[in-house]
Design an enzyme around this catalytic site. Structure first.
Site, PDB file in Angstrom:
ATOM      1  N   ARG A 103      50.424  68.405  49.503  1.00  0.00           N
ATOM      2  CA  ARG A 103      49.749  68.156  48.220  1.00  0.00           C
ATOM      3  C   ARG A 103      49.119  69.479  47.803  1.00  0.00           C
ATOM      4  O   ARG A 103      48.131  69.925  48.395  1.00  0.00           O
ATOM      5  CB  ARG A 103      48.688  67.070  48.396  1.00  0.00           C
ATOM      6  N   HIS A 119      54.861  64.424  40.427  1.00  0.00           N
ATOM      7  CA  HIS A 119      54.236  63.523  41.394  1.00  0.00           C
ATOM      8  C   HIS A 119      55.257  62.441  41.770  1.00  0.00           C
ATOM      9  O   HIS A 119      55.077  61.255  41.467  1.00  0.00           O
ATOM     10  CB  HIS A 119      52.982  62.890  40.785  1.00  0.00           C
ATOM     11  N   GLN A 135      54.268  59.073  43.643  1.00  0.00           N
ATOM     12  CA  GLN A 135      53.579  58.116  42.785  1.00  0.00           C
ATOM     13  C   GLN A 135      54.572  57.383  41.889  1.00  0.00           C
ATOM     14  O   GLN A 135      54.456  56.179  41.666  1.00  0.00           O
ATOM     15  CB  GLN A 135      52.538  58.827  41.932  1.00  0.00           C
ATOM     16  N   ASP A 178      46.837  58.027  32.456  1.00  0.00           N
ATOM     17  CA  ASP A 178      46.392  58.807  33.606  1.00  0.00           C
ATOM     18  C   ASP A 178      45.116  59.518  33.194  1.00  0.00           C
ATOM     19  O   ASP A 178      44.788  59.605  31.997  1.00  0.00           O
ATOM     20  CB  ASP A 178      47.486  59.817  34.003  1.00  0.00           C
ATOM     21  N   CYS A 219      47.601  55.587  37.820  1.00  0.00           N
ATOM     22  CA  CYS A 219      47.792  56.010  39.212  1.00  0.00           C
ATOM     23  C   CYS A 219      46.476  56.245  39.949  1.00  0.00           C
ATOM     24  O   CYS A 219      46.498  56.430  41.164  1.00  0.00           O
ATOM     25  CB  CYS A 219      48.687  57.248  39.264  1.00  0.00           C
ATOM     26  N   ARG A 222      52.248  52.877  47.321  1.00  0.00           N
ATOM     27  CA  ARG A 222      52.444  54.249  47.779  1.00  0.00           C
ATOM     28  C   ARG A 222      52.897  54.253  49.233  1.00  0.00           C
ATOM     29  O   ARG A 222      53.784  55.020  49.626  1.00  0.00           O
ATOM     30  CB  ARG A 222      51.137  55.050  47.633  1.00  0.00           C
TER      31      ARG A 222
END
Length: 308
Positions: A101, A128, A131, A224, A264, A292
């Site tokens: 990440r 991402h 996700q 988001d 998310c 996830r």
């Protein structure tokens, strides 16, 4: 050839479908596959704040029989204390796979070139993909399909989630509509890639500045955070510019009556989404967060199988 998951379009439509089916199977039978039994380690490197990524990968790796090896990015000094290729060569000899990440997409690409094991993008500035797989699994659970559904993404379309929805949604044969102000619209190169994919899957891509047009008759409405990591200095400008894109009850009413709302997380109630939507009966955000784990397990099983 060593396979990695660095961007959403690393997966073909068939591979994406295969991964989602595997994720559903692993959700139904969490301990049915144990490719990491031993336990073998999976390195998890965190350069950015994390909650869902760390918890879901840690739990998933354990369920696959493995050991989650957490590496604190600031202590490792990747790219400063040691080069990315050197870190890759070291960690790749200690772990069955590397989950990272980080910020720049180029760092992930460098890691993949030198690690000798599969590398998974657990979030970068550009994409991402983990996700998005969780989001697609969630949509399929609630809607029974992906192909042909319309999804509206509101707000900062230039963020990693906007780019990933374009690519992954088009790969799934969905009709992806991004509603964002002109200076917050997706990178043209990403939009072009998504449109090319859509020509092969029956999906479509639209980018506009009108949130009502995007949401009208949508099956799925997504938003988001408007102030992503690294954008904190722009908070006042972002909140003012993006205010018309807040997902409240009035805007959500333009979607289909059975549309679902997605985010998310972390979410900021009253900013990009209202509490009555986020906490309402058509919100599926907690399903997304759980999923996830299941899709990331599927990614690891699939990549480790491809690596032999």
């Amino acid at each position: 050839m060593m396979r990695h998951l660095l961007a959403d379009d690393d997966l073909s439509p068939a591979e994406q479908g295969e991964l989602l089916a595997l994720a559903a199977a692993l959700k139904a039978a969490p301990f049915s596959q144990r490719p990491l039994a031993g336990p073998r380690s999976v390195a998890m490197i965190f350069d950015k704040q994390t909650l869902r990524t760390q918890t879901s990968f840690s739990a998933g790796i354990a369920e696959l029989g493995g050991h989650p090896m957490v590496i604190e990015g600031s202590l490792a000094g990747i790219g400063t204390r040691e080069s990315v290729p050197d870190v890759a060569r070291v960690v790749g000899r200690q772990a069955a796979a590397i989950v990272w990440r980080t910020d720049a997409q180029q760092r992930l690409e460098e890691m993949a070139q030198h690690a000798g094991v599969p590398v998974v993008n657990a979030l970068s500035d550009d994409y991402h993909p983990c996700q998005l797989l969780a989001d697609l699994l969630t949509v399929s659970e609630h809607k029974g399909q992906l192909a042909g559904l319309s999804v509206a993404f509101l707000g900062d379309g230039a963020c990693n989630m906007g780019s990933s929805w374009l690519l992954a949604g088009a790969t799934a044969g969905m009709h992806v509509r991004i509603a964002a102000p002109q200076h917050f619209q997706p990178d043209q190169g990403v939009t072009d890639r998504a449109r090319k994919i859509a020509t092969t899957t029956g999906g479509s891509v639209a980018v506009d500045d009108d949130p009502v047009t995007a949401v009208r008759d949508a099956d799925v409405v997504v938003t988001d955070t408007w102030v992503s990591m690294g954008k904190e200095a722009e908070v006042e400008q972002r909140l003012a510019t993006l205010a018309p894109y807040r997902l409240g009850a009035e805007l959500f009413a333009h979607a289909k009556d059975d549309a679902i709302a997605m985010h998310c997380l972390p979410a900021y109630r009253g900013t990009e989404i209202d509490a009555e939507v986020l906490d309402g009966p058509r919100s599926v955000v907690w399903d997304e967060a759980e999923n996830r784990r299941h899709v990331q397990k599927a990614v690891l099983v699939w990549l480790l199988g491809a690596a032999g």
